[in-house]
Motif scaffolding. Structure first.
Motif, PDB file in Angstrom:
ATOM      1  N   MET A 287       7.091  -9.735   1.289  1.00  0.00           N
ATOM      2  CA  MET A 287       7.141  -8.265   1.417  1.00  0.00           C
ATOM      3  C   MET A 287       6.185  -7.806   2.527  1.00  0.00           C
ATOM      4  O   MET A 287       5.049  -8.272   2.606  1.00  0.00           O
ATOM      5  N   GLU A 288       6.678  -6.923   3.371  1.00  0.00           N
ATOM      6  CA  GLU A 288       5.866  -6.433   4.479  1.00  0.00           C
ATOM      7  C   GLU A 288       4.752  -5.532   3.950  1.00  0.00           C
ATOM      8  O   GLU A 288       4.963  -4.676   3.095  1.00  0.00           O
ATOM      9  N   LYS A 289       3.547  -5.737   4.470  1.00  0.00           N
ATOM     10  CA  LYS A 289       2.388  -4.994   3.996  1.00  0.00           C
ATOM     11  C   LYS A 289       2.175  -3.722   4.812  1.00  0.00           C
ATOM     12  O   LYS A 289       2.501  -3.665   6.004  1.00  0.00           O
ATOM     13  N   PHE A 290       1.590  -2.708   4.151  1.00  0.00           N
ATOM     14  CA  PHE A 290       1.212  -1.494   4.854  1.00  0.00           C
ATOM     15  C   PHE A 290       0.002  -1.784   5.736  1.00  0.00           C
ATOM     16  O   PHE A 290      -0.921  -2.506   5.337  1.00  0.00           O
ATOM     17  N   LEU A 291      -0.004  -1.210   6.946  1.00  0.00           N
ATOM     18  CA  LEU A 291      -1.122  -1.384   7.873  1.00  0.00           C
ATOM     19  C   LEU A 291      -2.089  -0.216   7.747  1.00  0.00           C
ATOM     20  O   LEU A 291      -1.665   0.936   7.585  1.00  0.00           O
ATOM     21  N   THR A 292      -3.378  -0.503   7.853  1.00  0.00           N
ATOM     22  CA  THR A 292      -4.399   0.547   7.741  1.00  0.00           C
ATOM     23  C   THR A 292      -4.181   1.645   8.770  1.00  0.00           C
ATOM     24  O   THR A 292      -4.317   2.835   8.466  1.00  0.00           O
ATOM     25  N   LYS A 293      -3.812   1.269   9.984  1.00  0.00           N
ATOM     26  CA  LYS A 293      -3.625   2.257  11.058  1.00  0.00           C
ATOM     27  C   LYS A 293      -2.439   3.183  10.806  1.00  0.00           C
ATOM     28  O   LYS A 293      -2.336   4.253  11.418  1.00  0.00           O
TER      29      LYS A 293
ATOM     30  N   THR B 234      -4.032   8.490  -2.211  1.00  0.00           N
ATOM     31  CA  THR B 234      -2.742   7.899  -1.815  1.00  0.00           C
ATOM     32  C   THR B 234      -2.956   6.738  -0.861  1.00  0.00           C
ATOM     33  O   THR B 234      -2.305   5.690  -0.964  1.00  0.00           O
ATOM     34  N   GLY B 235      -3.893   6.916   0.078  1.00  0.00           N
ATOM     35  CA  GLY B 235      -4.214   5.836   1.014  1.00  0.00           C
ATOM     36  C   GLY B 235      -4.793   4.624   0.300  1.00  0.00           C
ATOM     37  O   GLY B 235      -4.464   3.474   0.634  1.00  0.00           O
ATOM     38  N   GLU B 236      -5.641   4.866  -0.701  1.00  0.00           N
ATOM     39  CA  GLU B 236      -6.215   3.762  -1.482  1.00  0.00           C
ATOM     40  C   GLU B 236      -5.118   2.946  -2.164  1.00  0.00           C
ATOM     41  O   GLU B 236      -5.125   1.713  -2.145  1.00  0.00           O
ATOM     42  N   GLN B 237      -4.167   3.646  -2.762  1.00  0.00           N
ATOM     43  CA  GLN B 237      -3.091   2.967  -3.479  1.00  0.00           C
ATOM     44  C   GLN B 237      -2.231   2.133  -2.526  1.00  0.00           C
ATOM     45  O   GLN B 237      -1.819   1.027  -2.850  1.00  0.00           O
ATOM     46  N   LEU B 238      -1.976   2.669  -1.321  1.00  0.00           N
ATOM     47  CA  LEU B 238      -1.149   1.956  -0.349  1.00  0.00           C
ATOM     48  C   LEU B 238      -1.834   0.686   0.151  1.00  0.00           C
ATOM     49  O   LEU B 238      -1.166  -0.324   0.404  1.00  0.00           O
ATOM     50  N   LEU B 239      -3.159   0.742   0.286  1.00  0.00           N
ATOM     51  CA  LEU B 239      -3.903  -0.389   0.846  1.00  0.00           C
ATOM     52  C   LEU B 239      -4.553  -1.256  -0.224  1.00  0.00           C
ATOM     53  O   LEU B 239      -5.133  -2.297   0.084  1.00  0.00           O
ATOM     54  N   ASN B 240      -4.461  -0.795  -1.486  1.00  0.00           N
ATOM     55  CA  ASN B 240      -5.066  -1.536  -2.594  1.00  0.00           C
ATOM     56  C   ASN B 240      -6.583  -1.641  -2.406  1.00  0.00           C
ATOM     57  O   ASN B 240      -7.197  -2.690  -2.631  1.00  0.00           O
ATOM     58  N   ALA B 241      -7.186  -0.536  -1.948  1.00  0.00           N
ATOM     59  CA  ALA B 241      -8.623  -0.491  -1.698  1.00  0.00           C
ATOM     60  C   ALA B 241      -9.203   0.775  -2.307  1.00  0.00           C
ATOM     61  O   ALA B 241      -8.584   1.843  -2.229  1.00  0.00           O
ATOM     62  N   ASN B 242     -10.378   0.687  -2.906  1.00  0.00           N
ATOM     63  CA  ASN B 242     -10.970   1.825  -3.612  1.00  0.00           C
ATOM     64  C   ASN B 242     -12.263   2.291  -2.951  1.00  0.00           C
ATOM     65  O   ASN B 242     -13.076   1.480  -2.513  1.00  0.00           O
ATOM     66  N   ILE B 243     -12.444   3.613  -2.925  1.00  0.00           N
ATOM     67  CA  ILE B 243     -13.679   4.235  -2.468  1.00  0.00           C
ATOM     68  C   ILE B 243     -14.289   4.949  -3.669  1.00  0.00           C
ATOM     69  O   ILE B 243     -13.584   5.672  -4.389  1.00  0.00           O
ATOM     70  N   ALA B 244     -15.571   4.757  -3.884  1.00  0.00           N
ATOM     71  CA  ALA B 244     -16.239   5.370  -5.039  1.00  0.00           C
ATOM     72  C   ALA B 244     -16.060   6.885  -5.018  1.00  0.00           C
ATOM     73  O   ALA B 244     -16.097   7.513  -3.965  1.00  0.00           O
ATOM     74  N   GLU B 245     -15.851   7.475  -6.198  1.00  0.00           N
ATOM     75  CA  GLU B 245     -15.569   8.909  -6.309  1.00  0.00           C
ATOM     76  C   GLU B 245     -16.664   9.765  -5.673  1.00  0.00           C
ATOM     77  O   GLU B 245     -16.378  10.731  -4.978  1.00  0.00           O
ATOM     78  N   GLU B 246     -17.938   9.399  -5.913  1.00  0.00           N
ATOM     79  CA  GLU B 246     -19.021  10.215  -5.351  1.00  0.00           C
ATOM     80  C   GLU B 246     -19.041  10.147  -3.828  1.00  0.00           C
ATOM     81  O   GLU B 246     -19.420  11.108  -3.157  1.00  0.00           O
TER      82      GLU B 246
ATOM     83  N   GLN C 295      -2.738  -3.875   3.859  1.00  0.00           N
ATOM     84  CA  GLN C 295      -2.739  -3.834   2.395  1.00  0.00           C
ATOM     85  C   GLN C 295      -3.330  -5.117   1.818  1.00  0.00           C
ATOM     86  O   GLN C 295      -2.947  -6.234   2.192  1.00  0.00           O
ATOM     87  N   SER C 296      -4.298  -4.948   0.929  1.00  0.00           N
ATOM     88  CA  SER C 296      -4.966  -6.106   0.322  1.00  0.00           C
ATOM     89  C   SER C 296      -4.119  -6.712  -0.797  1.00  0.00           C
ATOM     90  O   SER C 296      -3.378  -6.005  -1.479  1.00  0.00           O
ATOM     91  N   ASP C 297      -4.225  -8.024  -0.957  1.00  0.00           N
ATOM     92  CA  ASP C 297      -3.480  -8.705  -2.025  1.00  0.00           C
ATOM     93  C   ASP C 297      -4.042  -8.364  -3.401  1.00  0.00           C
ATOM     94  O   ASP C 297      -3.324  -8.317  -4.392  1.00  0.00           O
ATOM     95  N   THR C 298      -5.363  -8.150  -3.443  1.00  0.00           N
ATOM     96  CA  THR C 298      -6.006  -7.775  -4.696  1.00  0.00           C
ATOM     97  C   THR C 298      -6.765  -6.473  -4.509  1.00  0.00           C
ATOM     98  O   THR C 298      -7.088  -6.083  -3.389  1.00  0.00           O
ATOM     99  N   ASN C 299      -7.062  -5.808  -5.618  1.00  0.00           N
ATOM    100  CA  ASN C 299      -7.764  -4.534  -5.539  1.00  0.00           C
ATOM    101  C   ASN C 299      -9.215  -4.738  -5.101  1.00  0.00           C
ATOM    102  O   ASN C 299      -9.926  -5.557  -5.693  1.00  0.00           O
ATOM    103  N   ILE C 300      -9.620  -4.013  -4.045  1.00  0.00           N
ATOM    104  CA  ILE C 300     -10.953  -4.199  -3.468  1.00  0.00           C
ATOM    105  C   ILE C 300     -11.744  -2.901  -3.535  1.00  0.00           C
ATOM    106  O   ILE C 300     -11.224  -1.831  -3.208  1.00  0.00           O
ATOM    107  N   GLU C 301     -12.998  -2.997  -3.930  1.00  0.00           N
ATOM    108  CA  GLU C 301     -13.913  -1.856  -3.920  1.00  0.00           C
ATOM    109  C   GLU C 301     -14.642  -1.863  -2.577  1.00  0.00           C
ATOM    110  O   GLU C 301     -15.325  -2.831  -2.228  1.00  0.00           O
ATOM    111  N   LEU C 302     -14.475  -0.806  -1.786  1.00  0.00           N
ATOM    112  CA  LEU C 302     -15.076  -0.770  -0.452  1.00  0.00           C
ATOM    113  C   LEU C 302     -16.573  -0.503  -0.525  1.00  0.00           C
ATOM    114  O   LEU C 302     -17.042   0.313  -1.330  1.00  0.00           O
ATOM    115  N   ASN C 303     -17.311  -1.166   0.339  1.00  0.00           N
ATOM    116  CA  ASN C 303     -18.748  -0.936   0.478  1.00  0.00           C
ATOM    117  C   ASN C 303     -18.950   0.326   1.327  1.00  0.00           C
ATOM    118  O   ASN C 303     -18.573   0.354   2.488  1.00  0.00           O
TER     119      ASN C 303
END
Length: 417
Positions: A1-7, A229-241, A273-281
């Protein structure tokens, strides 16, 4: 499956981003299209005006004319005809204003308009042929007649309307009423300003015929949804605060939010798009915000210098003192707009030749603030004057964020006050 690109998700791009968020502006835009109104999409620079139009209109439903400060009504209408498909040639005949008329042609038959039969992939179809028309590009009736001859039904998008000279804007606003009454053509006008009824101010007869769409308003919820929405597409999380901090520091500027999220992903090595869910630093998020804003520091410094210099050296130096008033005003106040009366009060208190000032000096300088920026190649414009509400607006929120990080007294010395 083709992955979503960050750009394709975060950052500024030519196409509609994958994390596009529908908001009230989209509803107003689509409702206005259904009702056949001319539409004005307005807002600050890089706040999603063009994106809104591209998201809600298929490419083949409209033609686009990009304005510049050299266009008058004559050139603007010729560009409309060209984008509609006409070939345009200068005629030897003159208009009543002394300009050359033009001949416009379409199709193969130059001397008659008729239905002919032609073979097309084994099936017979009808094609129309058109004779050239000689017309006055400044006569709205001629433009309507020409477009009617093509059975032209697409929307006509006028981008960067704010670049047109004041007199051209007035001329077109007058023409727009005729387009509404004498044709079924719909115009979509896109411009950088913050006043809702600018075209109606140019021509009061447009009241009820033009619908304004405010693309400037991005609520906290809109921006949180954009990031989510961007987090879900890339499978990456940014802390709420960190999301809330970013939105607050960006002054709800969608350009800054998108760019910072992009840079944050790249710093965390998320290019797709990441293969696993990642918490961004997010430890460096404030430095990234500063980096995004500082990309325009040269442009903002030039703005201060160029406005302060004005069109030419004058005794009262009104443009320099307008810039002084901007620099002396709190960021929170600049966000809501600086009233002409407030600028005038400051000048009456501090201008060295305050006894020679009159309201006309200030008004004239304020009204020319946009054209001054265009002349000095500050594009897109950063500061605009709202003649209806007598208010000076900063239409590039990045400038406000940049100002909040500067030594204001140093900038004031830089302009020579």
């Amino acid at each position: 499956m083709e992955k979503f690109l960050t750009k394709d998700v975060f950052g500024i791009q030519r196409d509609v981003p994958l994390n596009y968020v529908e908001r009230d502006a989209d509803k107003v835009f689509n409702d206005s299209l259904d009702r056949g109104h001319h539409i004005v999409i307005f807002g600050s620079s890089k706040q999603g005006k063009t994106c809104l139009r591209k998201k809600n209109l298929e490419d083949n439903y409209y033609i686009t004319i990009h304005c510049d400060n050299k266009m008058d009504l004559y050139n603007l209408n010729i560009n409309i005809l060209k984008q509609a498909g006409f070939t345009v040639q200068v005629s030897e005949t003159k208009t009543i204003n002394g300009k050359a008329k033009v001949k416009v042609g379409y199709g193969w038959n130059l001397f008659g308009k008729a239905d002919i039969e032609s073979e097309l992939e084994g099936e017979k179809g009808n094609e129309k042929e058109y004779k050239p028309l000689e017309l006055d590009p400044e006569d709205v009736n001629d433009i309507i007649k020409a477009l009617d001859s093509l059975d032209f039904e697409k929307y006509i998008v006028i981008e960067d309307f704010h670049y047109l000279k004041d007199e051209t804007q007035v001329d077109f606003a007058i023409e727009l009423k005729a387009f509404h009454e004498n044709s079924k053509l719909t115009f979509i006008i896109v411009g950088v300003w913050l006043e809702e009824n600018r075209l109606i101010a140019l021509n009061g007869d447009l009241s009820g015929r033009v619908k304004s769409v405010n693309a400037d308003e991005w609520t906290d919820d809109n921006l949180l949804q954009l990031i989510s929405t961007g987090e879900q597409l890339l499978n990456a999380n940014i802390a709420e605060e960190e999301k809330k901090k970013l939105i607050a520091k960006s002054l709800n500027n969608v350009y800054v939010v998108q760019e910072v999220c992009y840079e944050l992903c790249i710093e965390n090595n998320i290019k797709e798009q990441s293969d696993t869910n990642i918490e961004l630093n997010c430890a460096n998020i404030e430095q990234i915000i500063s980096k995004v804003i500082s990309q325009h520091s040269g442009r903002y410094n030039n703005l201060i210098t160029n406005i302060s210099e004005g069109f030419q050296t004058t005794e009262l130096e009104m443009h320099k003192w307008i810039m002084y008033a901007i620099l002396k005003t709190d960021i929170d106040k600049l966000e809501t707009g600086l009233k002409r009366s407030e600028i005038n009060a400051l000048l009456q208190a501090e201008h060295p030749r305050k006894h020679e000032l009159n309201p006309g000096n200030l008004t004239q300088a304020l009204k020319s603030i946009a054209s001054l920026q265009v002349k000095k190649n500050t594009i897109p414009i950063i500061i605009d004057y709202d003649s209806s509400n007598l208010k000076l607006n900063v239409v590039d929120k990045g400038f406000l964020i940049w100002l909040s990080d500067q030594d204001i007294e140093e900038l004031i010395q830089q302009i020579g006050i």
